[in-house]
Motif scaffolding. Structure first.
Motif, short mmCIF file in Angstrom:
data_model
loop_
_atom_site.label_atom_id
_atom_site.label_comp_id
_atom_site.label_asym_id
_atom_site.label_seq_id
_atom_site.Cartn_x
_atom_site.Cartn_y
_atom_site.Cartn_z
N GLN A 1 47.35 43.41 48.09
CA GLN A 1 47.54 42.74 49.38
C GLN A 1 46.54 43.31 50.39
O GLN A 1 46.51 44.51 50.59
CB GLN A 1 48.97 42.92 49.86
N PRO A 2 45.72 42.46 50.99
CA PRO A 2 45.60 41.02 50.75
C PRO A 2 45.01 40.74 49.37
O PRO A 2 44.23 41.53 48.85
CB PRO A 2 44.68 40.55 51.88
N ALA A 3 45.37 39.58 48.82
CA ALA A 3 45.00 39.23 47.46
C ALA A 3 43.61 38.60 47.42
O ALA A 3 43.42 37.49 46.94
CB ALA A 3 46.03 38.30 46.85
N VAL B 1 41.75 41.54 43.29
CA VAL B 1 42.52 40.97 42.19
C VAL B 1 41.78 41.14 40.87
O VAL B 1 42.38 41.46 39.84
CB VAL B 1 42.83 39.49 42.47
N THR B 2 40.47 40.94 40.88
CA THR B 2 39.67 41.13 39.66
C THR B 2 39.84 42.54 39.12
O THR B 2 40.06 42.75 37.91
CB THR B 2 38.19 40.84 39.94
N THR B 3 39.73 43.52 39.99
CA THR B 3 39.89 44.92 39.58
C THR B 3 41.29 45.17 39.03
O THR B 3 41.46 45.84 38.00
CB THR B 3 39.62 45.86 40.76
N ALA B 4 42.30 44.63 39.70
CA ALA B 4 43.68 44.83 39.25
C ALA B 4 43.91 44.23 37.87
O ALA B 4 44.57 44.83 37.01
CB ALA B 4 44.65 44.23 40.27
N GLY C 1 40.53 33.79 50.65
CA GLY C 1 39.17 33.92 50.13
C GLY C 1 38.92 33.29 48.78
O GLY C 1 37.83 33.46 48.21
N TRP C 2 39.90 32.55 48.25
CA TRP C 2 39.74 31.99 46.91
C TRP C 2 39.15 30.58 46.99
O TRP C 2 39.84 29.59 47.09
CB TRP C 2 41.08 31.97 46.17
#
Length: 309
Positions: free
Chosen positions: A45-47, A52-55, A95-96
């Protein structure tokens, strides 16, 4: 199957990832659909896309440290492009827009990656091992933070010429209704998501369902109003698709025994009998596991084994 036996499965393996706004759910499966390992981690968060890629990369490494799975399928909110490598847009994630997620992940994972809309993954999972087995024409609605959806026609995913088809939650049911993140007003999502339910009641959905289970008249009336709105939106979709099966997933589907009668009332009132002949409306059978299972299935179908070196 005993877990130790599953780990020795001679079948090819794939990892399915279900990316949500609050959690990332992963499963490692063999080609028969046996779950070999699973994990859940919080969505950053924020996503934003980079975090998200790293996660995802870290979670995949943790669930498969020995690299037994050579391919990864990822379900994400919103449509993919036709190559199934770019996430085109996710209106509820920051940002997606045209994110080349597969290109980013493959060098990190040393595995092939394919993408799909999260609801598309869910319906593929249900088709493989759930409530849609044996059905060819299916509409799935996910009722949660948003209202997502997927369509099977003739047993195949319908994604349209640009890959962005089948977003049933974004259809309009009230021209002057609340604004939707899509830019529409009065969308099905505006009324039938968790936020939409919140306009009908200030209670948490679980508490609202608990009270309705106990016979509380006010809670039952809220679910009836919710079902009426869902039935109105579904009626328009039935005229376009005439599916044999409508599946309801997502967190709010757990209260379907309270709102389905109102849904059916609207469908029977608004939809010609010939357009709903033989129709079934049911809950998904696989719950929150459908998305990751379907993502793995798509990885098996689309990707050949990766040969390194």
């Amino acid at each position: 199957m005993d877990p130790s036996t599953a780990e020795r499965s001679p079948l090819p393996q794939a990892i399915g990832v279900d990316l949500g706004g609050s959690a990332i759910k992963l499963g490692r499966f063999d080609a028969a659909g046996t779950l070999l390992a699973e994990a859940v981690c919080p969505t950053p968060q924020p996503a934003v896309p980079g975090a998200v890629t790293t996660a995802i990369a870290e979670a995949v490494a943790a669930i498969d440290p020995d690299s037994r799975a050579d391919r990864v399928g990822i379900g994400h909110p919103g449509p993919s492009d036709r190559t199934c490598r770019r996430a085109r847009i996710a209106i509820n994630l920051p940002g997606w827009r045209d994110v080349p997620l597969a290109d980013w992940l493959e060098p990190l994972l040393q595995r092939q990656v394919t993408l799909a809309n999260d609801a598309n993954c869910a319906v593929i999972g249900e088709l493989w091992q759930g409530a849609a087995r044996g059905s060819a024409d299916v509409l799935l609605l996910t009722l949660g933070t948003g209202v997502g959806g997927a369509v099977l026609l003739g047993g195949r995913l319908f994604t349209g010429h640009g890959g962005a088809a089948a977003e049933p939650g974004l259809i309009g049911i009230q021209p002057e209704g609340p604004p939707c993140n899509s830019g529409n007003r009065g969308s099905l999502e505006s009324y039938c998501s968790i936020g939409g339910l919140g306009r009908l009641s200030g209670l948490d959905p679980r508490e609202l369902c608990r009270r309705a289970d106990g016979g509380d008249a006010e809670a039952l009336a809220v679910w009836q109003a919710y079902g009426r709105l869902l039935g109105i939106g579904l009626s328009s979709l039935l005229y376009v698709l005439t599916p044999e099966l409508v599946l309801l997933g997502g967190g709010l589907s757990g209260a379907s025994h309270h709102f389905l009668p109102a849904v059916w009332e609207q469908v029977e009132q608004r939809v010609l009998a010939v357009s709903r002949e033989g129709l079934r409306i049911e809950r998904c059978a696989l719950g929150n596991g459908a998305g990751r299972l379907g993502a793995a299935r798509l990885a098996f179908e689309r990707l050949a084994p990766l040969r390194l070196g």
